[in-house]
Design a protein around this motif. Structure first.
Motif, PDB file in Angstrom:
ATOM      1  N   SER A 144      12.046  -1.853 -22.954  1.00  0.00           N
ATOM      2  CA  SER A 144      11.476  -1.518 -21.649  1.00  0.00           C
ATOM      3  C   SER A 144      12.426  -2.055 -20.582  1.00  0.00           C
ATOM      4  CB  SER A 144      10.073  -2.146 -21.501  1.00  0.00           C
ATOM      5  OG  SER A 144       9.553  -1.913 -20.207  1.00  0.00           O
ATOM      6  N   LYS A 146      13.697  -2.159 -16.828  1.00  0.00           N
ATOM      7  CA  LYS A 146      13.123  -1.904 -15.509  1.00  0.00           C
ATOM      8  C   LYS A 146      14.086  -2.221 -14.374  1.00  0.00           C
ATOM      9  CE  LYS A 146       8.402  -2.651 -17.139  1.00  0.00           C
ATOM     10  NZ  LYS A 146       7.126  -3.394 -16.960  1.00  0.00           N
ATOM     11  N   SER A 159      12.861  -6.833 -17.464  1.00  0.00           N
ATOM     12  CA  SER A 159      12.881  -5.951 -18.633  1.00  0.00           C
ATOM     13  C   SER A 159      12.497  -6.744 -19.873  1.00  0.00           C
ATOM     14  CB  SER A 159      14.276  -5.341 -18.816  1.00  0.00           C
ATOM     15  OG  SER A 159      14.635  -4.560 -17.703  1.00  0.00           O
ATOM     16  N   SER A 160      12.081  -6.040 -20.876  1.00  0.00           N
ATOM     17  CA  SER A 160      11.717  -6.702 -22.133  1.00  0.00           C
ATOM     18  C   SER A 160      12.450  -6.029 -23.305  1.00  0.00           C
ATOM     19  CB  SER A 160      10.207  -6.646 -22.367  1.00  0.00           C
ATOM     20  OG  SER A 160       9.761  -5.312 -22.487  1.00  0.00           O
TER      21      SER A 160
END
Length: 378
Positions: A144, A146, A159-160
């Motif tokens: 993910s 961002k 973000s991950s």
């Protein structure tokens, strides 16, 4: 069947009989037969016979040479008793090894070995040596991300990235054969036996496992194992035409790999399927595929095509082998000899063992797309 193939088949038959024979007399007879066959194979490998009598008289029969000789002409002229001697030593035309009027063949040195299929899959992948019986790698799950333009002083988007550890095991691929001590001592014959029987036998199984291994306790998880590639899932509407062809299907699969972030560096197909692709024609009768080869490599729309009998007929893969996976080599091909095995000592036999230890990981399955080489009907 050539002479070499016939001798090789006889040698294999004798070896099998030795394994199943308990009688000392039979063992002695079979061992002598094995030694004799091995020597015959070695002799053919080393033999290099030049064509005899390569001059213009080499095709003449004994009678023709006799009637064309000066001595015969002199006899006719003088009508006197004449003794004529013609040299025949080393001339197969005159010593009975070839029929009259037939030129003796040239004998090619070395052994004409039985045909073996090309092994083309393993060299495509990264190969890493390891010293343990298992390996662990970290697989990144869909991230993910961002990242965005941010105002001064504002908090940055976070973000991950999730990593999942994956473990694989090392497997042994091996086989053995029992041969006579005499064959071991015959270097040319034993060398051919190691190359053509022992090493090739192991590496062929490795190639089959890399493609079709089902991931069970005693098998690698190969390229076509469920979850190790993305099925192409093609629908007719995706082609934008009512008459797509099989080359379109392969290109569709390579596009799906590209969308996933990969770069397809080859197609993997069965030789029979490549034949079917190669003879496809358009409405004007022109071939759709340029079958011209560059350095022995075939291409489809600029992408190399790798043919392998390990790929089942009717299946294919478009693959980025650089990002897809890794072969972990615990032990390269090893040859071992054992005297103390079963009743070898009393039968005059030696056990030959060929072994490899390796594992394989499909670290990024999204880098391979394929499946059934069949056009969708809906």
């Amino acid at each position: 069947m050539s002479e070499i193939e016939n001798l090789t088949a006889q040698l294999e038959k004798v070896s099998k009989q030795l394994d199943n024979t308990a009688s000392s007399a039979d063992v002695k007879s079979l061992t002598e037969k094995q030694e004799q066959l091995a020597k015959q194979i070695a002799d053919l490998e080393q033999k290099s016979v030049k064509p005899a009598n390569s001059g213009k008289d080499s095709a003449l029969s004994l009678g023709e040479r006799f009637t064309k000789s000066e001595a015969y002409t002199k006899f006719l002229d003088t009508n006197a008793r004449t003794e004529i001697t013609l040299e025949t030593r080393g001339d197969p035309m005159l010593t009975g090894t070839a029929a009259p009027g037939v030129i003796a063949p040239y004998y090619k040195p070395g052994i004409v070995e039985q045909a073996t299929r090309p092994l083309t899959i393993e060299p495509l992948f990264t190969n890493i040596p390891i010293s343990t019986n298992s390996f662990v790698y970290q697989r990144e799950e869909p991230a993910s991300l961002k990242a965005a333009i941010t105002k001064e002083g504002a908090a940055y988007p976070e973000s991950s990235v999730k990593l999942t550890p994956k473990q694989g095991n090392i497997y042994d691929v091996a086989h053995s054969a029992r041969v006579s001590r005499q064959l071991i001592a015959d270097l040319p014959a034993f060398s051919a036996f190691l190359n053509k029987r022992m090493a090739y036998g192991v590496n062929r199984v490795v190639e089959d496992e890399l493609v079709k291994g089902d991931g069970s306790d005693l098998h690698l998880a190969g390229l076509l194992h469920e979850g190790n590639y993305v099925p192409h899932g093609a629908k007719q509407a995706a082609f934008g035409t009512a008459t797509p062809n099989l080359t379109d299907l392969l290109f569709f699969a390579s596009t799906k790999v590209a969308v996933a972030g990969g770069y397809v560096n080859c197609y993997l197909v069965n030789p029979m399927d490549w034949f079917k692709l190669s003879i496809l024609k358009d409405s004007t009768g022109q071939y759709l595929v340029d079958t011209a080869k560059d350095s022995g490599i075939s291409y489809l729309r600029g992408i190399p095509v790798v043919q392998s009998q390990a790929i089942p007929e009717g299946k294919f893969l478009a693959i980025d082998t650089v990002q897809y996976g890794t072969i972990y080599n615990r032990e390269e091909l090893t040859i071992e000899l054992f005297k103390e095995d079963r009743d070898n000592a009393v039968r005059g036999l030696i056990t030959v063992v060929a072994t490899r230890r390796l594992g394989f990981a499909a670290e990024n399955p999204a880098m391979a797309c394929g499946g059934d080489l069949i056009l969708p009907t809906a």
